[in-house]
Design a protein around this motif. Structure first.
Motif, PDB file in Angstrom:
ATOM      1  N   ASP A 123       0.776  -1.236   0.000  1.00  0.00           N
ATOM      2  CA  ASP A 123       0.000   0.000   0.000  1.00  0.00           C
ATOM      3  C   ASP A 123       0.815   1.297   0.000  1.00  0.00           C
ATOM      4  N   THR A 124       1.858   1.393   0.772  1.00  0.00           N
ATOM      5  CA  THR A 124       2.663   2.609   0.842  1.00  0.00           C
ATOM      6  C   THR A 124       4.088   2.227   1.207  1.00  0.00           C
ATOM      7  N   LEU A 143      10.657  -0.831   1.769  1.00  0.00           N
ATOM      8  CA  LEU A 143       9.702  -1.550   0.925  1.00  0.00           C
ATOM      9  C   LEU A 143       8.824  -0.544   0.197  1.00  0.00           C
ATOM     10  N   ILE A 144       8.884  -0.579  -1.117  1.00  0.00           N
ATOM     11  CA  ILE A 144       8.157   0.377  -1.948  1.00  0.00           C
ATOM     12  C   ILE A 144       7.106  -0.376  -2.754  1.00  0.00           C
ATOM     13  N   PRO A 145       5.833   0.049  -2.659  1.00  0.00           N
ATOM     14  CA  PRO A 145       4.785  -0.657  -3.400  1.00  0.00           C
ATOM     15  C   PRO A 145       5.035  -0.578  -4.910  1.00  0.00           C
ATOM     16  N   GLY A 146       4.820  -1.688  -5.576  1.00  0.00           N
ATOM     17  CA  GLY A 146       5.008  -1.752  -7.021  1.00  0.00           C
ATOM     18  C   GLY A 146       6.435  -2.007  -7.452  1.00  0.00           C
ATOM     19  N   ALA A 147       7.368  -1.947  -6.535  1.00  0.00           N
ATOM     20  CA  ALA A 147       8.782  -2.189  -6.867  1.00  0.00           C
ATOM     21  C   ALA A 147       9.089  -3.677  -6.744  1.00  0.00           C
ATOM     22  N   ILE A 148      10.236  -4.058  -7.262  1.00  0.00           N
ATOM     23  CA  ILE A 148      10.699  -5.432  -7.106  1.00  0.00           C
ATOM     24  C   ILE A 148      10.867  -5.683  -5.610  1.00  0.00           C
TER      25      ILE A 148
END
Length: 191
Positions: A123-124, A143-148
């Protein structure tokens, strides 16, 4: 994609230098550029100033290199590379972060276990920081959403309760985003 770079400590060190050397080059350029400006004539001998400046720059460069060599063992990617290179038995643990909790596929281990944490956020931006039983940070991942998904290998040497906390502000209940990892003595029941 470029995982082969991190298969040894030297690869990780080379990447570190790759990112830090441009700053050193700019520093040296600024120092020599400012030295080229003609100021009022000084009474000190120019060779003495030149020699002092050269010694200073050599000392700074050597200190820069020494600090990087001394700190390489503390880079999490280096311990990850060592574990992979040693062909250790690695336990895979999936971590999913979301407001305001973690979901770990496994939370109990034995002392000496080597664990690969593969973590992502749904989520964020969240942090995944693991603290040893004494309260010292062992490692942290952003931890970044949408990242590997981030991945890191760690060997738990000591038994105890390890705290997991989010170190990236993720909203109003950020302070409640924590969990625990239990590490039991080798050979004990329940691990």
């Amino acid at each position: 994609m470029l995982d082969f770079i991190y298969q040894s400590g030297w690869g990780a060190f080379a990447v570190l230098l790759f990112f830090q050397l441009p700053f050193l080059v700019v520093f040296l350029f600024v120092v020599y550029r400012s030295a080229a400006v003609k100021a009022a004539r000084s009474e000190a001998a120019e060779t003495s100033i030149s020699r002092t400046k050269t010694l200073w720059l050599v000392a700074v460069a050597l200190l820069f290199i020494a600090i990087n060599f001394a700190s390489i063992q503390y880079i999490p990617a280096v311990s990850t590379a060592r574990a992979v290179a040693a062909n250790q038995d690695i336990r895979d643990v999936r971590v999913t972060a979301q407001s305001w909790s973690y979901e770990l596929s496994e939370q109990e281990f034995e002392a000496g276990d080597t664990v690969r944490f593969t973590a992502n956020s749904v989520d964020t931006v969240h942090g995944f920081a693991v603290y040893d039983p004494d309260g010292d940070v062992l490692f942290t991942m952003m931890l970044i959403p949408g990242a590997i998904p981030s991945s890191l290998i760690h060997t738990f040497d000591d038994a105890g309760t390890y705290k997991v906390r989010c170190l990236e502000y993720c909203g109003i209940a950020h302070h409640e985003m924590n969990d625990e990892i239990i590490v039991r003595p080798r050979g004990s029941q329940g691990g």
